[in-house]
Design a protein around this motif. Sequence first.
Motif, PDB file in Angstrom:
ATOM      1  N   GLN A 293       0.810  -1.220   0.000  1.00  0.00           N
ATOM      2  CA  GLN A 293       0.000   0.000   0.000  1.00  0.00           C
ATOM      3  C   GLN A 293       0.843   1.270   0.000  1.00  0.00           C
ATOM      4  O   GLN A 293       0.452   2.273  -0.589  1.00  0.00           O
ATOM      5  CB  GLN A 293      -0.953   0.007   1.192  1.00  0.00           C
TER       6      GLN A 293
ATOM      7  N   PRO B  21       3.219   1.317  -3.955  1.00  0.00           N
ATOM      8  CA  PRO B  21       2.520   0.623  -5.038  1.00  0.00           C
ATOM      9  C   PRO B  21       3.393   0.499  -6.282  1.00  0.00           C
ATOM     10  O   PRO B  21       4.138   1.410  -6.632  1.00  0.00           O
ATOM     11  CB  PRO B  21       1.295   1.502  -5.308  1.00  0.00           C
TER      12      PRO B  21
ATOM     13  N   THR C 183      -3.678  -2.705  -3.279  1.00  0.00           N
ATOM     14  CA  THR C 183      -3.121  -1.350  -3.283  1.00  0.00           C
ATOM     15  C   THR C 183      -4.103  -0.303  -2.768  1.00  0.00           C
ATOM     16  O   THR C 183      -3.703   0.818  -2.452  1.00  0.00           O
ATOM     17  CB  THR C 183      -2.672  -0.967  -4.703  1.00  0.00           C
TER      18      THR C 183
END
Length: 175
Positions: A95, A98, A131
């Motif tokens: 996260q 990405p 993500t």
Amino acid sequence: MTALVRFAHSRISWSILTGSAIALEASALYFQYVMNLEPCVMCIYIRLAVLGVLVAGLIGMIAPSKLFVRVIASIGWAVSATWGLKLALQLVDIQTNPSPFATCSFLPEFPEWMPLHEWLPSVFMPTGMCTDVPWQFMNVTMAEWMVFGFSGYLVALLLFLVPILTGSKKPSLYK
């Protein structure tokens, strides 16, 4: 026997562990079904790690005064919390950094003999992307909260095991 050792040998300690895991599982389902946040495959794996902690707590509740039961439950607790921490850290990395080359799969990779996503798709079928960061509390993402949660589980496990394994009459916290 110290208070911490007595607590580790009590049913209430294992009930607290089980209750915390139930609360986390209920929160995950609340986020999914009430807040309409779609879980990614890593979220599903993290759910499974929490379920492992829950099962370890239930095993510990069976006979907490028996060493064998505590050892089996503690091993389950350690494996599940360690695996969950690893997964949560990976999800935080996905996260925060990405990349089109570092993505997670769309379907969970459960063993053929245990296709949880087919048996119980409402709980174990991922529908989101790794993500995505769909929720934050105090600028902390759900994955980051799970890093904190699994770290807490491991610290609690150490607090249980150190005085028991070292045979010390007084844990160093009370000196």
